[in-house]
Design a protein around this motif. Structure first.
Motif, short mmCIF file in Angstrom:
data_model
loop_
_atom_site.label_atom_id
_atom_site.label_comp_id
_atom_site.label_asym_id
_atom_site.label_seq_id
_atom_site.Cartn_x
_atom_site.Cartn_y
_atom_site.Cartn_z
N THR A 12 0.84 -1.20 0.00
CA THR A 12 0.00 0.00 0.00
C THR A 12 0.87 1.25 0.00
O THR A 12 0.56 2.23 -0.66
CB THR A 12 -0.99 0.03 1.18
OG1 THR A 12 -0.28 -0.02 2.41
CG2 THR A 12 -1.99 -1.10 1.10
N GLU A 18 -4.88 2.21 -1.52
CA GLU A 18 -5.67 2.01 -0.31
C GLU A 18 -6.04 0.53 -0.21
O GLU A 18 -6.47 -0.08 -1.19
CB GLU A 18 -6.95 2.85 -0.40
CG GLU A 18 -7.90 2.63 0.74
CD GLU A 18 -9.24 3.33 0.53
OE1 GLU A 18 -10.11 3.18 1.40
OE2 GLU A 18 -9.43 4.00 -0.52
N GLU A 19 -5.87 -0.04 0.97
CA GLU A 19 -6.35 -1.40 1.19
C GLU A 19 -7.83 -1.31 1.52
O GLU A 19 -8.23 -0.57 2.42
CB GLU A 19 -5.61 -2.06 2.36
CG GLU A 19 -6.15 -3.45 2.66
CD GLU A 19 -5.57 -4.06 3.92
OE1 GLU A 19 -6.03 -5.16 4.27
OE2 GLU A 19 -4.69 -3.46 4.56
N THR A 21 -10.21 -2.64 3.39
CA THR A 21 -10.20 -3.56 4.54
C THR A 21 -11.48 -4.36 4.65
O THR A 21 -11.46 -5.47 5.19
CB THR A 21 -9.92 -2.80 5.85
OG1 THR A 21 -10.87 -1.75 6.00
CG2 THR A 21 -8.52 -2.23 5.86
N GLN A 49 -6.75 -0.86 -3.83
CA GLN A 49 -7.45 0.00 -4.78
C GLN A 49 -6.56 1.14 -5.24
O GLN A 49 -6.05 1.90 -4.41
CB GLN A 49 -8.71 0.57 -4.12
CG GLN A 49 -9.61 1.33 -5.05
CD GLN A 49 -10.36 0.42 -5.98
OE1 GLN A 49 -10.93 -0.58 -5.56
NE2 GLN A 49 -10.37 0.74 -7.25
N SER A 51 -5.96 4.77 -7.41
CA SER A 51 -6.77 5.98 -7.54
C SER A 51 -7.54 6.05 -8.86
O SER A 51 -8.57 6.71 -8.94
CB SER A 51 -5.89 7.23 -7.39
OG SER A 51 -4.89 7.25 -8.39
#
Length: 139
Positions: A12, A18-19, A21, A49, A51
């Motif tokens: 990350t 972004e993980e 979660t 993820q 951007s």
């Protein structure tokens, strides 16, 4: 200690992603695996993820039938494909399986996705997920 949760945090940071979660699943969350040593630090699935909307799905699978039963650096992370259309998932899965080996049949799974895994003719392991509508297990 190096483990898959540590690796996810590293990636990350490296990729600036972004993980998600809510999509992360630990081995300890799988039926019958909660007492396995290290299960609370072994990532069965995580989604990173980007951007631009693209994503990378990763899993630590050595020591399992998908992983070949042994840990070899470089083969314990597999490529994950996420689909929105089950027909597209099936088409890609079947093409990857040609001259390859189906490791897990493409079926609806307890975590709310149609899932299957295949080792292609080049030895690459591909895991496919297509999340099902909430509240149902699909067909």
């Amino acid at each position: 200690m190096r483990d898959s949760l540590e690796a996810i945090a590293f990636y990350t940071d490296v990729f600036g992603v972004e993980e998600l979660t809510e999509r992360t699943m630990l081995l300890s969350e799988m039926p019958g695996m909660d007492t396995t040593p290290g299960a609370d630090r072994t990532v069965v699935y995580a989604k990173l993820q980007f951007s631009d909307g693209s994503a990378l799905g990763v899993a630590e699978l050595y020591g399992t039938p998908l992983g070949g039963g042994e840990h070899v650096i470089g083969n314990s992370i597999h490529v994950g494909l996420v689909y929105e259309d089950p027909a597209e998932q099936r088409t890609a899965f079947d093409k990857l399986a040609e001259d390859g080996q189906v490791l897990e049949e493409l079926e609806n799974r307890f975590w709310g996705a149609a899932y299957g895994a295949v080792r292609d003719m080049y030895g690459v392991i591909w895991e496919t997920n297509c999340y099902l509508p909430q509240g149902g297990q699909g067909e």
